[in-house]
Design a protein around this motif. Structure first.
Motif, PDB file in Angstrom:
ATOM      1  N   ASP A 128       6.216  53.246 -31.042  1.00 47.69           N
ATOM      2  CA  ASP A 128       5.182  52.276 -30.668  1.00 47.69           C
ATOM      3  C   ASP A 128       4.325  51.829 -31.841  1.00 47.69           C
ATOM      4  OD1 ASP A 128       6.015  52.284 -28.022  1.00 47.69           O
ATOM      5  OD2 ASP A 128       4.687  53.943 -27.490  1.00 47.69           O
ATOM      6  N   SER A 129       4.893  51.784 -33.034  1.00 48.64           N
ATOM      7  CA  SER A 129       4.128  51.305 -34.193  1.00 48.64           C
ATOM      8  C   SER A 129       4.206  49.787 -34.337  1.00 48.64           C
ATOM      9  CB  SER A 129       4.600  51.998 -35.474  1.00 48.64           C
ATOM     10  OG  SER A 129       5.957  51.704 -35.723  1.00 48.64           O
ATOM     11  N   HIS A 130       5.115  49.146 -33.611  1.00 48.67           N
ATOM     12  CA  HIS A 130       5.133  47.682 -33.562  1.00 48.67           C
ATOM     13  C   HIS A 130       5.637  47.255 -32.186  1.00 48.67           C
ATOM     14  CE1 HIS A 130       9.536  47.375 -34.141  1.00 48.67           C
ATOM     15  NE2 HIS A 130       9.425  48.166 -35.196  1.00 48.67           N
ATOM     16  N   ILE A 131       5.531  45.957 -31.896  1.00 46.37           N
ATOM     17  CA  ILE A 131       5.999  45.474 -30.604  1.00 46.37           C
ATOM     18  C   ILE A 131       7.513  45.641 -30.522  1.00 46.37           C
ATOM     19  CG2 ILE A 131       4.111  43.813 -30.373  1.00 46.37           C
ATOM     20  CD1 ILE A 131       6.154  41.618 -31.130  1.00 46.37           C
ATOM     21  N   THR A 132       8.033  45.597 -29.318  1.00 43.54           N
ATOM     22  CA  THR A 132       9.468  45.777 -29.133  1.00 43.54           C
ATOM     23  C   THR A 132      10.230  44.581 -29.694  1.00 43.54           C
ATOM     24  OG1 THR A 132       9.048  47.034 -27.116  1.00 43.54           O
ATOM     25  CG2 THR A 132      11.278  46.216 -27.439  1.00 43.54           C
ATOM     26  N   LEU A 133      11.135  44.874 -30.614  1.00 42.45           N
ATOM     27  CA  LEU A 133      12.034  43.854 -31.163  1.00 42.45           C
ATOM     28  C   LEU A 133      13.434  44.174 -30.657  1.00 42.45           C
ATOM     29  CD1 LEU A 133      10.741  43.641 -34.826  1.00 42.45           C
ATOM     30  CD2 LEU A 133      10.290  42.079 -32.956  1.00 42.45           C
ATOM     31  N   TRP A 134      14.085  43.174 -30.086  1.00 39.56           N
ATOM     32  CA  TRP A 134      15.401  43.385 -29.502  1.00 39.56           C
ATOM     33  C   TRP A 134      16.491  43.065 -30.519  1.00 39.56           C
ATOM     34  CZ3 TRP A 134      15.690  45.984 -25.155  1.00 39.56           C
ATOM     35  CH2 TRP A 134      14.553  46.053 -24.361  1.00 39.56           C
ATOM     36  N   LEU A 135      17.398  44.027 -30.680  1.00 40.03           N
ATOM     37  CA  LEU A 135      18.503  43.909 -31.623  1.00 40.03           C
ATOM     38  C   LEU A 135      19.805  43.787 -30.840  1.00 40.03           C
ATOM     39  CD1 LEU A 135      17.371  46.879 -33.857  1.00 40.03           C
ATOM     40  CD2 LEU A 135      16.854  44.476 -34.206  1.00 40.03           C
ATOM     41  N   THR A 136      20.714  42.979 -31.356  1.00 41.58           N
ATOM     42  CA  THR A 136      22.007  42.788 -30.704  1.00 41.58           C
ATOM     43  C   THR A 136      23.095  43.392 -31.573  1.00 41.58           C
ATOM     44  OG1 THR A 136      21.212  40.693 -29.822  1.00 41.58           O
ATOM     45  CG2 THR A 136      23.572  41.086 -29.725  1.00 41.58           C
ATOM     46  N   MET A 137      23.898  44.253 -30.951  1.00 39.45           N
ATOM     47  CA  MET A 137      25.045  44.846 -31.638  1.00 39.45           C
ATOM     48  C   MET A 137      26.296  44.481 -30.866  1.00 39.45           C
ATOM     49  SD  MET A 137      23.208  48.464 -32.239  1.00 39.45           S
ATOM     50  CE  MET A 137      22.244  48.226 -30.791  1.00 39.45           C
ATOM     51  N   SER A 138      27.406  44.334 -31.556  1.00 39.82           N
ATOM     52  CA  SER A 138      28.665  44.009 -30.891  1.00 39.82           C
ATOM     53  C   SER A 138      29.771  44.858 -31.505  1.00 39.82           C
ATOM     54  CB  SER A 138      28.980  42.516 -31.045  1.00 39.82           C
ATOM     55  OG  SER A 138      29.183  42.206 -32.406  1.00 39.82           O
ATOM     56  N   ARG A 139      30.952  44.753 -30.946  1.00 37.78           N
ATOM     57  CA  ARG A 139      32.068  45.528 -31.492  1.00 37.78           C
ATOM     58  C   ARG A 139      32.461  45.020 -32.865  1.00 37.78           C
ATOM     59  NH1 ARG A 139      36.209  46.516 -26.582  1.00 37.78           N
ATOM     60  NH2 ARG A 139      37.246  47.865 -28.072  1.00 37.78           N
ATOM     61  N   GLU A 140      32.270  43.725 -33.127  1.00 37.17           N
ATOM     62  CA  GLU A 140      32.549  43.189 -34.451  1.00 37.17           C
ATOM     63  C   GLU A 140      31.451  43.559 -35.443  1.00 37.17           C
ATOM     64  OE1 GLU A 140      32.586  40.970 -31.765  1.00 37.17           O
ATOM     65  OE2 GLU A 140      34.756  41.034 -31.518  1.00 37.17           O
ATOM     66  N   ARG A 141      30.217  43.605 -34.967  1.00 32.99           N
ATOM     67  CA  ARG A 141      29.047  43.924 -35.799  1.00 32.99           C
ATOM     68  C   ARG A 141      28.289  45.084 -35.176  1.00 32.99           C
ATOM     69  NH1 ARG A 141      26.126  38.550 -37.918  1.00 32.99           N
ATOM     70  NH2 ARG A 141      28.171  37.698 -37.975  1.00 32.99           N
ATOM     71  N   PRO A 142      28.755  46.312 -35.379  1.00 32.35           N
ATOM     72  CA  PRO A 142      28.146  47.438 -34.668  1.00 32.35           C
ATOM     73  C   PRO A 142      26.811  47.913 -35.245  1.00 32.35           C
ATOM     74  CG  PRO A 142      29.956  48.193 -36.020  1.00 32.35           C
ATOM     75  CD  PRO A 142      29.931  46.704 -36.131  1.00 32.35           C
ATOM     76  N   ILE A 143      26.436  47.457 -36.430  1.00 29.89           N
ATOM     77  CA  ILE A 143      25.201  47.935 -37.057  1.00 29.89           C
ATOM     78  C   ILE A 143      24.154  46.832 -37.048  1.00 29.89           C
ATOM     79  CG2 ILE A 143      24.177  48.735 -39.214  1.00 29.89           C
ATOM     80  CD1 ILE A 143      26.829  50.107 -39.828  1.00 29.89           C
ATOM     81  N   ALA A 144      22.927  47.219 -36.667  1.00 23.93           N
ATOM     82  CA  ALA A 144      21.799  46.280 -36.674  1.00 23.93           C
ATOM     83  C   ALA A 144      20.593  46.984 -37.278  1.00 23.93           C
ATOM     84  CB  ALA A 144      21.485  45.805 -35.263  1.00 23.93           C
ATOM     85  N   ARG A 145      19.782  46.228 -38.007  1.00 26.71           N
ATOM     86  CA  ARG A 145      18.589  46.786 -38.643  1.00 26.71           C
ATOM     87  C   ARG A 145      17.364  46.038 -38.141  1.00 26.71           C
ATOM     88  NH1 ARG A 145      18.419  47.971 -44.876  1.00 26.71           N
ATOM     89  NH2 ARG A 145      18.653  50.099 -44.174  1.00 26.71           N
ATOM     90  N   CYS A 146      16.326  46.796 -37.804  1.00 31.85           N
ATOM     91  CA  CYS A 146      15.080  46.204 -37.333  1.00 31.85           C
ATOM     92  C   CYS A 146      14.391  45.492 -38.498  1.00 31.85           C
ATOM     93  CB  CYS A 146      14.171  47.279 -36.755  1.00 31.85           C
ATOM     94  SG  CYS A 146      12.570  46.666 -36.225  1.00 31.85           S
ATOM     95  N   THR A 147      13.967  44.265 -38.267  1.00 29.81           N
ATOM     96  CA  THR A 147      13.328  43.497 -39.339  1.00 29.81           C
ATOM     97  C   THR A 147      11.892  43.949 -39.590  1.00 29.81           C
ATOM     98  OG1 THR A 147      12.689  41.823 -37.731  1.00 29.81           O
ATOM     99  CG2 THR A 147      14.748  41.475 -38.920  1.00 29.81           C
ATOM    100  N   GLU A 148      11.303  44.674 -38.664  1.00 28.69           N
ATOM    101  CA  GLU A 148       9.910  45.107 -38.816  1.00 28.69           C
ATOM    102  C   GLU A 148       9.806  46.442 -39.554  1.00 28.69           C
ATOM    103  OE1 GLU A 148       5.789  44.618 -38.290  1.00 28.69           O
ATOM    104  OE2 GLU A 148       7.359  43.219 -37.728  1.00 28.69           O
TER     105      GLU A 148
END
Length: 186
Positions: A128-148
């Motif tokens: 809870d140090s920042h608002i909820t940011l939604w990340l999308t992962m897929s089978r082609e792109r399984p890794i996602a990084r939070c921009t905050e």
């Protein structure tokens, strides 16, 4: 005078209704129609381990003239979830993700998925140090990084192994900045 008369009429209407009805309610509780408690067998409930096909998820329905319970009318995934909860199994794994650490590329936070795409909400590290940011992962792109906060999440496909993943029939996923990062910076 007018005010007194309207107040008297309102008081009389509140205590003396025009149509007099008695209110009664009753219900009949039959011992054979009570939903089973968790862990107790029921003649209409198939154990979770014995569910193999979609037809196993069709309920018996309610007796004529009665109101059906959730167990008697739920079908499909809803019935699978109810049967799992009755036997202590969390079908959809609804517990929150690991928020005790910050995910890195070497040790990402794992997000399990039965589908081709999964969304994960990052609230930061510490939690809870920042608002909820939604990340999308897929089978082609399984890794996602939070921009905050920079926390890294990785989708792990746990669906059926015989699922033949085909492309989206000519659909090409749009490029993002992640496509242009040099491999040595990953």
């Amino acid at each position: 005078m007018f005010l007194q008369r309207s107040a008297f009429a309102a008081r009389r209407a509140a205590f003396n209704p025009i149509v007099k009805r008695s209110f009664t309610s009753s219900f009949i509780r039959r011992a054979d129609k009570i939903d089973p408690l968790p862990g107790q067998p029921d003649k209409h409930v198939k154990p979770f381990d014995e569910i193999k096909t979609e037809s196993d998820l069709l309920p018996p329905g309610a007796a004529p003239g009665t109101v059906p319970t959730d167990l008697e009318q739920a079908t499909g995934l809803e019935r699978l979830e109810i049967l799992g909860k009755m036997q202590g199994v969390d079908i959809f794994d609804m517990k929150p993700l690991d928020a005790s650490r910050k995910g890195t590329l070497e040790n990402p936070i794992i997000v399990k998925s039965f589908g081709d795409e999964q969304y994960a909400g990052c609230t930061g590290y510490p939690a809870d140090s920042h608002i909820t940011l939604w990340l999308t992962m897929s089978r082609e792109r399984p890794i996602a990084r939070c921009t905050e906060c920079g926390s890294v999440y990785k989708m792990e496909y746990v669906g059926p192994q015989d699922d033949h993943h085909h492309g989206h029939h000519g659909y090409e996923e749009p490029k993002t900045f992640a496509d242009f990062v040099k491999p040595e910076y990953r």
